[in-house]
Design a protein around this motif. Structure first.
Motif, PDB file in Angstrom:
ATOM      1  N   TYR A  88      25.210 -15.429  20.838  1.00 45.38           N
ATOM      2  CA  TYR A  88      25.022 -16.914  21.457  1.00 45.38           C
ATOM      3  C   TYR A  88      26.149 -17.168  22.370  1.00 45.38           C
ATOM      4  CZ  TYR A  88      21.891 -17.285  17.646  1.00 45.38           C
ATOM      5  OH  TYR A  88      20.591 -17.066  16.744  1.00 45.38           O
TER       6      TYR A  88
ATOM      7  N   ALA B 143      25.250 -25.553  12.804  1.00 46.67           N
ATOM      8  CA  ALA B 143      23.914 -25.200  13.257  1.00 46.67           C
ATOM      9  C   ALA B 143      23.762 -25.189  14.755  1.00 46.67           C
ATOM     10  CB  ALA B 143      22.491 -26.151  12.620  1.00 46.67           C
ATOM     11  N   LEU B 144      22.906 -24.337  15.290  1.00 41.83           N
ATOM     12  CA  LEU B 144      22.820 -24.158  16.785  1.00 41.83           C
ATOM     13  C   LEU B 144      22.315 -25.305  17.371  1.00 41.83           C
ATOM     14  CD1 LEU B 144      20.787 -20.577  16.826  1.00 41.83           C
ATOM     15  CD2 LEU B 144      23.553 -21.248  17.298  1.00 41.83           C
ATOM     16  N   PRO B 145      22.843 -25.838  18.416  1.00 41.09           N
ATOM     17  CA  PRO B 145      22.475 -27.111  18.984  1.00 41.09           C
ATOM     18  C   PRO B 145      21.051 -26.946  19.607  1.00 41.09           C
ATOM     19  CG  PRO B 145      24.062 -25.798  20.304  1.00 41.09           C
ATOM     20  CD  PRO B 145      23.876 -25.252  19.090  1.00 41.09           C
ATOM     21  N   PRO B 146      20.449 -28.112  19.910  1.00 39.02           N
ATOM     22  CA  PRO B 146      18.909 -27.951  20.500  1.00 39.02           C
ATOM     23  C   PRO B 146      19.090 -27.224  21.808  1.00 39.02           C
ATOM     24  CG  PRO B 146      19.620 -30.199  19.601  1.00 39.02           C
ATOM     25  CD  PRO B 146      20.754 -29.511  19.667  1.00 39.02           C
TER      26      PRO B 146
ATOM     27  N   SER C 193      14.635 -19.711  13.653  1.00 40.33           N
ATOM     28  CA  SER C 193      14.615 -21.065  13.439  1.00 40.33           C
ATOM     29  C   SER C 193      15.560 -21.620  12.447  1.00 40.33           C
ATOM     30  CB  SER C 193      13.028 -21.669  13.445  1.00 40.33           C
ATOM     31  OG  SER C 193      12.626 -21.163  12.061  1.00 40.33           O
TER      32      SER C 193
ATOM     33  N   THR D 124      18.835 -20.596  21.239  1.00 41.51           N
ATOM     34  CA  THR D 124      17.714 -19.725  20.628  1.00 41.51           C
ATOM     35  C   THR D 124      18.271 -18.403  20.770  1.00 41.51           C
ATOM     36  OG1 THR D 124      16.378 -19.639  22.387  1.00 41.51           O
ATOM     37  CG2 THR D 124      15.840 -21.422  20.603  1.00 41.51           C
TER      38      THR D 124
ATOM     39  N   GLY E 168      23.609 -23.284   9.068  1.00 42.72           N
ATOM     40  CA  GLY E 168      22.294 -22.638   9.477  1.00 42.72           C
ATOM     41  C   GLY E 168      22.293 -21.280   9.575  1.00 42.72           C
TER      42      GLY E 168
ATOM     43  N   GLY F  24      19.127 -23.393  13.530  1.00 43.88           N
ATOM     44  CA  GLY F  24      19.084 -24.481  13.951  1.00 43.88           C
ATOM     45  C   GLY F  24      18.941 -25.695  12.871  1.00 43.88           C
ATOM     46  N   ARG F  25      18.977 -25.252  11.540  1.00 49.20           N
ATOM     47  CA  ARG F  25      18.937 -26.270  10.850  1.00 49.20           C
ATOM     48  C   ARG F  25      19.926 -26.380   9.631  1.00 49.20           C
ATOM     49  NH1 ARG F  25      13.110 -24.518  10.919  1.00 49.20           N
ATOM     50  NH2 ARG F  25      13.554 -23.607   8.761  1.00 49.20           N
TER      51      ARG F  25
ATOM     52  N   HIS G   9      19.975 -18.572   7.671  1.00 51.43           N
ATOM     53  CA  HIS G   9      19.107 -17.698   8.429  1.00 51.43           C
ATOM     54  C   HIS G   9      19.337 -16.093   7.938  1.00 51.43           C
ATOM     55  CE1 HIS G   9      18.654 -14.830  12.187  1.00 51.43           C
ATOM     56  NE2 HIS G   9      17.546 -15.688  11.908  1.00 51.43           N
TER      57      HIS G   9
END
Length: 368
Positions: free
Chosen positions: A80, A174-177, A190, A180, A201, A193-194, A205
């Motif tokens: 990322y 968690a990954l920001p909106p 997914s 990905t 997150g 991101g939670r 994952h």
């Protein structure tokens, strides 16, 4: 401020990044002892300079799996890059190509393998993999890497799950909106991101998607799906180095994941000689972990590494300067390496052998 050291690049990045993102990049597992020890280990060796040597034409060039590099270094696989800069891995790819450095692309890149390849056509790239439970997805990534001119696979073997990183847990990271893993189907990423209070997150994952049951025997499956060289990343012992050679692995990265997996493992530099001595001469062994100066790179080579991978500092440069910042980090390392080679009277990489180093502090002398 014009950054003159990697620490300067880090300070500029820290001032620009949100604290939670800085913690994700900078943090490590447990009490972060191993991460600190990685950095401290480089100071336990000093260089033994030679004098009256012709150093008018020093040469930092080397070769890995038939690919020529401007210097014996590369960008370590990190997920990322878009958290550091909007141009993400494409900017890092351009920086590495311009610096003549290897780029190891993470399975969790935020840009597709094809986009990264197009950003720097013809540049040396490897693809890093975690072993997913979904083997068809893994095989698909390998096929795409071959088609996009990636030249080796790097299987991370020290992460059956993501380590317990307290900063991320405290931040409920968690990954920001919109962020990905571009090379994986949404169903395979997914969870990153939670999050929830006291949870990460990224860690959740890994528990759902990484296969913790793999053994040496599973390498045969991966071999059936590719002709690319296979490098294992995360080896710290002679025992595992020898097993890798027995199983036809083409190279190793001595690494403790930057201290981000099992806290309390030895610094990668301290494990390097053990691994090098366990494999055949000329077998490619790389190292990563805590390298912060071109002089550190010289020490790694003297202990038997073919090259070193650099992680966090590249993200620091990316964060404050995009592709130019990442390029500046890599250029600085090469200039520091050149400076070290000239002043140490070691004008070629072959001159950086174990005779170029001494432990520090030195062992006390015994007088009779």
């Amino acid at each position: 401020m014009v950054p003159l050291t990697l620490a300067d690049h880090g300070a500029l990045a820290k001032a620009r990044l949100p604290a939670v993102i800085w913690d994700f990049f900078d943090g490590a597992a447990g009490d972060e002892w191993t991460a600190r020890a990685n950095s401290e280990a480089w100071h336990r060796y000093v260089l033994r300079p030679r004098v009256l040597v012709d150093v008018s034409a020093p040469d930092t060039g080397t070769e890995l799996f038939g690919t020529r590099l401007a210097a014996p270094y590369g960008v370590a696989p990190m997920a990322y890059h878009g958290l550091a800069h909007p141009d993400a891995e494409c900017a890092t790819a351009r920086a590495a190509a311009e610096a003549g450095a290897l780029l190891v692309v993470s399975i969790f890149a935020g840009r597709t393998l094809e986009q990264i390849a197009a950003a720097a056509p013809g540049a040396p790239r490897w693809l890093q993999l975690y072993w997913l439970r979904d083997r068809e997805a893994l095989a698909g990534l390998v096929r795409r890497a071959e088609q996009a001119d990636y030249r080796a696979l790097v299987l991370t073997v020290d992460a059956p799950r993501v380590g317990r990183r307290l900063r991320d847990l405290r931040n409920a990271f968690a990954l920001p909106p919109g962020m990905t893993a571009a090379n994986l189907a949404a169903r395979l990423s997914s969870e990153a991101g939670r999050s929830a209070p006291g949870r990460s997150g990224i860690e959740e994952h890994s528990r759902r998607q990484f296969d913790p049951s793999i053994t040496w025997a599973d390498l045969a499956w991966l071999r059936r799906h590719t002709t690319l060289p296979l490098v294992l990343k995360g080896v710290l012992t002679a025992e595992d180095a020898r097993r890798a050679v027995e199983h036809g692995v083409d190279g190793l990265v001595v690494s403790n994941h930057g201290g981000r997996q099992l806290d309390g493992t030895p610094p990668a530099l301290d494990a390097l000689a053990e691994v090098v001595d366990a494999v055949p001469a000329e077998y490619p062994v790389l190292v990563d972990g805590g390298l912060r100066h071109g002089g550190d790179l010289a020490k790694a080579l003297a202990l038997g590494a073919r090259a070193a991978l650099v992680g966090r500092p590249v993200l620091w440069g990316l964060a404050h300067g995009g592709a130019d910042g990442a390029r500046a980090v890599l250029d600085l390392l090469r200039e520091e390496l050149l400076d070290t080679m000239v002043l140490a009277g070691r004008p070629t990489l072959a001159d950086l052998d174990r005779g170029a180093l001494a432990p520090w502090p030195p062992a006390p002398r015994t007088y009779r």
